[in-house]
Design an enzyme around this catalytic site. Sequence first.
Site, PDB file in Angstrom:
ATOM      1  N   ASP A   1      15.372  -9.248  48.620  1.00 37.61           N
ATOM      2  CA  ASP A   1      15.896  -8.108  49.169  1.00 37.61           C
ATOM      3  C   ASP A   1      16.900  -7.751  48.318  1.00 37.61           C
ATOM      4  O   ASP A   1      17.685  -8.554  47.492  1.00 37.61           O
ATOM      5  CB  ASP A   1      16.406  -8.396  50.588  1.00 37.61           C
ATOM      6  CG  ASP A   1      15.410  -8.386  51.498  1.00 37.61           C
ATOM      7  OD1 ASP A   1      14.378  -7.617  51.181  1.00 37.61           O
ATOM      8  OD2 ASP A   1      15.452  -8.666  52.837  1.00 37.61           O
TER       9      ASP A   1
ATOM     10  N   ARG B   1       3.946   4.028  56.475  1.00 38.52           N
ATOM     11  CA  ARG B   1       4.993   4.541  57.316  1.00 38.52           C
ATOM     12  C   ARG B   1       5.729   5.920  56.891  1.00 38.52           C
ATOM     13  O   ARG B   1       5.337   6.243  55.759  1.00 38.52           O
ATOM     14  CB  ARG B   1       6.299   3.426  57.192  1.00 38.52           C
ATOM     15  CG  ARG B   1       6.445   2.869  55.835  1.00 38.52           C
ATOM     16  CD  ARG B   1       7.759   1.624  55.732  1.00 38.52           C
ATOM     17  NE  ARG B   1       7.683   1.099  54.624  1.00 38.52           N
ATOM     18  CZ  ARG B   1       8.319   0.009  54.340  1.00 38.52           C
ATOM     19  NH1 ARG B   1       8.952  -0.515  55.203  1.00 38.52           N
ATOM     20  NH2 ARG B   1       8.375  -0.446  53.128  1.00 38.52           N
TER      21      ARG B   1
ATOM     22  N   ARG C   1      11.020 -11.434  69.110  1.00 38.29           N
ATOM     23  CA  ARG C   1      12.262 -11.516  69.794  1.00 38.29           C
ATOM     24  C   ARG C   1      11.606 -11.570  71.082  1.00 38.29           C
ATOM     25  O   ARG C   1      10.658 -10.966  71.614  1.00 38.29           O
ATOM     26  CB  ARG C   1      12.948 -10.363  69.807  1.00 38.29           C
ATOM     27  CG  ARG C   1      13.607 -10.060  68.519  1.00 38.29           C
ATOM     28  CD  ARG C   1      15.041  -9.741  68.364  1.00 38.29           C
ATOM     29  NE  ARG C   1      15.581  -9.613  66.931  1.00 38.29           N
ATOM     30  CZ  ARG C   1      15.466  -8.434  66.201  1.00 38.29           C
ATOM     31  NH1 ARG C   1      15.016  -7.365  66.689  1.00 38.29           N
ATOM     32  NH2 ARG C   1      15.998  -8.524  65.142  1.00 38.29           N
TER      33      ARG C   1
ATOM     34  N   TYR D   1      10.263 -11.597  45.893  1.00 38.12           N
ATOM     35  CA  TYR D   1      10.421 -10.654  46.642  1.00 38.12           C
ATOM     36  C   TYR D   1      11.971 -10.569  47.250  1.00 38.12           C
ATOM     37  O   TYR D   1      12.284 -11.083  48.373  1.00 38.12           O
ATOM     38  CB  TYR D   1       9.216 -10.876  47.745  1.00 38.12           C
ATOM     39  CG  TYR D   1       9.169  -9.750  48.880  1.00 38.12           C
ATOM     40  CD1 TYR D   1       9.867  -8.701  48.956  1.00 38.12           C
ATOM     41  CD2 TYR D   1       8.285  -9.970  49.925  1.00 38.12           C
ATOM     42  CE1 TYR D   1       9.634  -7.772  49.799  1.00 38.12           C
ATOM     43  CE2 TYR D   1       7.873  -8.914  50.797  1.00 38.12           C
ATOM     44  CZ  TYR D   1       8.444  -7.852  50.786  1.00 38.12           C
ATOM     45  OH  TYR D   1       8.459  -6.852  51.842  1.00 38.12           O
TER      46      TYR D   1
ATOM     47  N   ARG E   1       2.283  -4.912  43.798  1.00 45.42           N
ATOM     48  CA  ARG E   1       1.825  -3.647  44.688  1.00 45.42           C
ATOM     49  C   ARG E   1       2.926  -2.646  44.226  1.00 45.42           C
ATOM     50  O   ARG E   1       4.022  -2.714  44.021  1.00 45.42           O
ATOM     51  CB  ARG E   1       2.112  -3.956  46.162  1.00 45.42           C
ATOM     52  CG  ARG E   1       1.150  -4.628  46.937  1.00 45.42           C
ATOM     53  CD  ARG E   1      -0.407  -4.383  46.729  1.00 45.42           C
ATOM     54  NE  ARG E   1      -0.839  -3.339  47.318  1.00 45.42           N
ATOM     55  CZ  ARG E   1      -2.043  -2.713  47.356  1.00 45.42           C
ATOM     56  NH1 ARG E   1      -2.596  -2.974  46.180  1.00 45.42           N
ATOM     57  NH2 ARG E   1      -1.959  -1.576  47.979  1.00 45.42           N
TER      58      ARG E   1
ATOM     59  N   GLU F   1       4.527   7.008  52.947  1.00 41.01           N
ATOM     60  CA  GLU F   1       4.664   5.978  52.033  1.00 41.01           C
ATOM     61  C   GLU F   1       3.075   5.501  52.040  1.00 41.01           C
ATOM     62  O   GLU F   1       2.605   4.813  52.921  1.00 41.01           O
ATOM     63  CB  GLU F   1       5.529   4.944  52.386  1.00 41.01           C
ATOM     64  CG  GLU F   1       5.541   3.356  51.484  1.00 41.01           C
ATOM     65  CD  GLU F   1       6.480   2.549  51.796  1.00 41.01           C
ATOM     66  OE1 GLU F   1       7.710   2.953  52.406  1.00 41.01           O
ATOM     67  OE2 GLU F   1       6.069   1.422  51.705  1.00 41.01           O
TER      68      GLU F   1
ATOM     69  N   ARG G   1       9.705 -12.682  57.353  1.00 40.10           N
ATOM     70  CA  ARG G   1      10.743 -11.601  57.103  1.00 40.10           C
ATOM     71  C   ARG G   1      10.992 -10.854  58.464  1.00 40.10           C
ATOM     72  O   ARG G   1      12.122 -10.403  58.571  1.00 40.10           O
ATOM     73  CB  ARG G   1      10.207 -10.780  55.879  1.00 40.10           C
ATOM     74  CG  ARG G   1      10.218 -10.986  54.845  1.00 40.10           C
ATOM     75  CD  ARG G   1       9.486 -10.029  53.751  1.00 40.10           C
ATOM     76  NE  ARG G   1      10.182  -8.885  53.752  1.00 40.10           N
ATOM     77  CZ  ARG G   1      11.307  -8.465  52.899  1.00 40.10           C
ATOM     78  NH1 ARG G   1      11.602  -9.667  51.999  1.00 40.10           N
ATOM     79  NH2 ARG G   1      11.836  -7.390  53.119  1.00 40.10           N
TER      80      ARG G   1
HETATM   81  N1  UDP Z   1       4.551  -5.939  58.812  1.00 37.08           N
HETATM   82  C1  UDP Z   1       3.486  -5.607  59.635  1.00 37.08           C
HETATM   83  N2  UDP Z   1       3.923  -4.657  60.505  1.00 37.08           N
HETATM   84  C2  UDP Z   1       4.891  -4.157  60.573  1.00 37.08           C
HETATM   85  C3  UDP Z   1       6.069  -4.123  59.575  1.00 37.08           C
HETATM   86  C4  UDP Z   1       5.741  -5.191  58.794  1.00 37.08           C
HETATM   87  O1  UDP Z   1       2.632  -6.271  59.709  1.00 37.08           O
HETATM   88  O2  UDP Z   1       4.987  -2.811  61.446  1.00 37.08           O
HETATM   89  C5  UDP Z   1       4.364  -7.179  57.946  1.00 37.08           C
HETATM   90  C6  UDP Z   1       3.669  -6.659  56.427  1.00 37.08           C
HETATM   91  O3  UDP Z   1       2.750  -7.449  55.998  1.00 37.08           O
HETATM   92  C7  UDP Z   1       4.782  -6.475  55.706  1.00 37.08           C
HETATM   93  C8  UDP Z   1       5.845  -7.667  56.161  1.00 37.08           C
HETATM   94  O4  UDP Z   1       5.615  -7.797  57.689  1.00 37.08           O
HETATM   95  O5  UDP Z   1       4.367  -6.445  54.373  1.00 37.08           O
HETATM   96  C9  UDP Z   1       7.185  -7.455  55.805  1.00 37.08           C
HETATM   97  O6  UDP Z   1       7.624  -6.221  56.221  1.00 37.08           O
HETATM   98  P1  UDP Z   1       9.110  -5.860  55.818  1.00 37.08           P
HETATM   99  O7  UDP Z   1       9.451  -4.575  56.905  1.00 37.08           O
HETATM  100  O8  UDP Z   1      10.224  -6.883  55.516  1.00 37.08           O
HETATM  101  O9  UDP Z   1       8.670  -5.090  54.540  1.00 37.08           O
HETATM  102  P2  UDP Z   1       9.404  -3.961  53.325  1.00 37.08           P
HETATM  103  O10 UDP Z   1      10.625  -3.068  54.261  1.00 37.08           O
HETATM  104  O11 UDP Z   1      10.171  -5.072  52.387  1.00 37.08           O
HETATM  105  O12 UDP Z   1       8.341  -3.178  52.913  1.00 37.08           O
END
Ligand code: UDP
Length: 374
Positions: free
Chosen positions: A357, A284, A179, A355, A253, A307, A175
């Site tokens: 979006d 976060r 870069r 999952y 979750r 969160e 996901r």
């Molecule tokens: N992830 C991570 N570090 C980060 C952000 C995301 O390891 O700083 C991993 C983590 O396993 C997460 C996944 O990438 O569940 C997908 O992140 P995304 O931001 O897409 O999750 P969402 O916003 O759907 O919670």
Amino acid sequence: MEYNHLIVGAGITGCTVARHIADNMGEKVLVIDKRNHIGGNCHSQIDEETGIEVHSYGTHIFHTKERRVWDFLNRFTEFNSYRHKVVTTYKGRTFHMPVNLQTINSFFGISLKPHEVGDFIASKSAQENIINPQNLEEKAISLIGRELYEAFVKGYTLKQWECDPKELDASIITRLPFRHTYECDYFTDRYQGLPWDGYAKMFERMLDHELIETRLNSDFFELKNELPQDCRIYYSGPIDKYFNYCHGELTWRSLRFEYRVEDVPDYQGTSVMNYADIDVPYTRIHEYLHLHPERENKSKRTVTAREFSKTWKQGDEPYYPVNTVEDRNRLEFYLEEASGLDKVHFLGRLGRYKYYDMDKAVLAALEFCDGNLK
Ligand code: UDP
């Protein structure tokens, strides 16, 4: 009123299907939701103390490549020009997330050029000898090497999913892009933004149609016998719950948010700050005012939400399908049960155990309508 269609769940999927039926079939639709609001987990509300729009279930950024989805939602709202950028904190230092050239250079204290990143990472992941990555950990290491994985992914993922990243599907980490440049937009989709006057208004307009009636605080399972009996049902709740968990529970979750009104005009300078360290209990911090830079914040204070991820149990809100091998096997049984029901359709993140979006949920709903509701 007599109904031909019953939509269970007023989230983005339910609202899309309801609107499609009303617009294109000219038939009556009843939408019910057990919560006291529409919009599902995309719901937002105005914080009374500060006047700031708060996303009640965590930050939801709308982004899509799909012109069709964009055009559909633009019938109900304009979007602002917000572009999502995430910063992550690791051992007291801040870095761009997803991992980009700034993350790499700052983390290793080097100054690679974009064309040097490929070899640099390849030399790191070569030490691991991963040929065909089978899970989240292997995939992440093959993309960014072990050091960056351990700093930015391992702790965050353990907190988020509370299981070994080796047990998680590799698709979860794909996901996120990786870069070789300083580009720091979280999403690259052509169409992005936040509803100009808020998610709540967007959903209100989606359901604002003479053929749609919405009933809140209405739990499908409690009201089953009082609801119209002879209509088609579009169920966007958890599929296992519909069948009374007869093949066992699918794992989810859930999340918990700790809200604060901070007595400063800007708390963290960005809408989402991730916390990669395992010993910081939250994943976060959301700061909602940054989602609408076009709005004036007269309060001079700001709302944040920490969160916390938690194991889902019956009664909690499901957010993320964990999707272990066992879950996938169970899901097959439920889909089999579902295919035996002529007049009930299972849709959305919860109904399909996917999952999705927001945009994928809308697209799946529109495509379902194309195929089934003419
Ligand atoms: N992830 C991570 N570090 C980060 C952000 C995301 O390891 O700083 C991993 C983590 O396993 C997460 C996944 O990438 O569940 C997908 O992140 P995304 O931001 O897409 O999750 P969402 O916003 O759907 O919670």
